[in-house]
Motif scaffolding. Structure first.
Motif, mmCIF file in Angstrom:
data_model
loop_
_atom_site.group_PDB
_atom_site.id
_atom_site.type_symbol
_atom_site.label_atom_id
_atom_site.label_comp_id
_atom_site.label_asym_id
_atom_site.label_seq_id
_atom_site.Cartn_x
_atom_site.Cartn_y
_atom_site.Cartn_z
ATOM 1 N N VAL A 1 21.106 -32.246 54.751
ATOM 2 C CA VAL A 1 21.628 -30.882 54.736
ATOM 3 C C VAL A 1 22.231 -30.595 56.106
ATOM 4 O O VAL A 1 21.611 -30.887 57.139
ATOM 5 N N GLU A 2 23.433 -30.030 56.110
ATOM 6 C CA GLU A 2 24.127 -29.723 57.358
ATOM 7 C C GLU A 2 24.620 -28.278 57.330
ATOM 8 O O GLU A 2 24.795 -27.689 56.262
ATOM 9 N N VAL A 3 24.857 -27.720 58.504
ATOM 10 C CA VAL A 3 25.417 -26.376 58.625
ATOM 11 C C VAL A 3 26.600 -26.453 59.580
ATOM 12 O O VAL A 3 26.644 -27.300 60.481
ATOM 13 N N ALA A 4 27.579 -25.581 59.358
ATOM 14 C CA ALA A 4 28.769 -25.583 60.208
ATOM 15 C C ALA A 4 29.373 -24.198 60.227
ATOM 16 O O ALA A 4 29.233 -23.419 59.275
ATOM 17 N N GLY A 5 30.061 -23.874 61.302
ATOM 18 C CA GLY A 5 30.798 -22.632 61.375
ATOM 19 C C GLY A 5 32.078 -22.710 60.563
ATOM 20 O O GLY A 5 32.514 -23.794 60.157
ATOM 21 N N VAL A 6 32.699 -21.559 60.338
ATOM 22 C CA VAL A 6 33.924 -21.506 59.554
ATOM 23 C C VAL A 6 35.094 -21.051 60.422
ATOM 24 O O VAL A 6 36.125 -21.697 60.472
#
Length: 260
Positions: free
Chosen positions: A62-67
């Motif tokens: 699972v990864e998270v990133a800005g937009v």
């Protein structure tokens, strides 16, 4: 390190506000049920750190990133825990409003504990308040009411929504005349944006309580027509302070200057 819990900072306003507890331990029957703390998708702490949580017990990654804005779009992996959650605390994210994307085994998804509309799709967001700049927080002051009204669009035949803010005690002063401010969203957003992202209702509540703005009505609706054969529009955001961080301050200054 203390978790910030002001309602204006919580990232689950559109569909529901989850209760703080959930049932667990019922594998051996209903007599074994008990309550455990519900884990929030995003927790912001008073030192500016941000904790990300995503429940995906069968996932490998699972990864998270800005937009857009100053939270970069590079994917950041979370760490899997025994309870099925992937989690990680990040430091150094600039203060302000941030969209974010989640990726489960490489597939972009939205976290159910924080969905709202932005970028022409369901999005997630979180807020890191700037130091001593809480003008958009929910305070213990008299609060106005936000109503949802439906209306028919003569342009494209659609039934559309309008969110209408009325000031405190509005219902007790039905003969009083109020100024009306019409607020519309930016490109890629909709009529919910000035509430969930812009915090317009809290900003006006606080200004009225401080006697820095007169009582007024705000109408927020969708500015899109989406007529057949209409050319699509979009925008390219320049990295830096996110738009909603700027527009909250702009709304406060405008209300204080024009409607004081």
């Amino acid at each position: 390190m203390k978790r910030l819990t002001n309602t204006a900072l919580l990232s689950h306003p559109l569909a529901y506000s989850p209760i703080a507890k959930q049932a667990a331990g019922g594998e051996k029957g209903i007599d074994f049920l008990h309550y455990i703390d519900r884990i929030q998708a995003v927790n912001v702490f008073d030192n500016g750190d941000v904790e990300f949580n995503f429940y995906a017990p069968s996932a490998e990654c699972v990864e998270v990133a800005g937009v857009t804005g100053s939270f970069k779009s590079d994917k950041i992996p979370l760490f899997k825990k025994e309870n099925g959650y992937f989690t990680r605390i990040l430091s150094g994210i600039p203060a302000g409003f941030h969209y974010c994307d989640w990726f489960v085994d490489g597939v972009r998804v939205s976290n159910p504990d924080g969905r709202f509309y932005g970028g022409f799709r369901m999005m997630n967001f979180f807020d890191i308040p700037e130091t001593q700049d809480d003008f958009y927080f929910r305070r213990e002051v008299p609060h106005g009411t936000v109503r949802i009204e439906l209306y028919h669009s003569s342009v494209n035949g659609r039934t559309k929504y309008a969110y209408i803010y009325t000031p405190p005690l509005y219902e007790e002063n039905v003969d009083k005349l109020y100024p009306v401010l019409y607020l519309q969203h930016g490109v890629c957003e909709d009529e919910t944006s000035w509430l969930w992202s812009g915090k317009a209702n809290y900003i006006l509540d606080n200004l009225i309580a401080e006697k820095k703005c007169q009582e007024m009505i705000i109408v927020m609706n969708s500015g899109y027509s989406f007529k057949e054969y209409e050319l699509p529009i979009t925008f390219f955001h320049i990295p830096g302070e996110h738009n909603w961080t700027f527009w909250r301050k702009a709304l406060r200054a405008f209300l204080n200057l024009v409607f004081k």
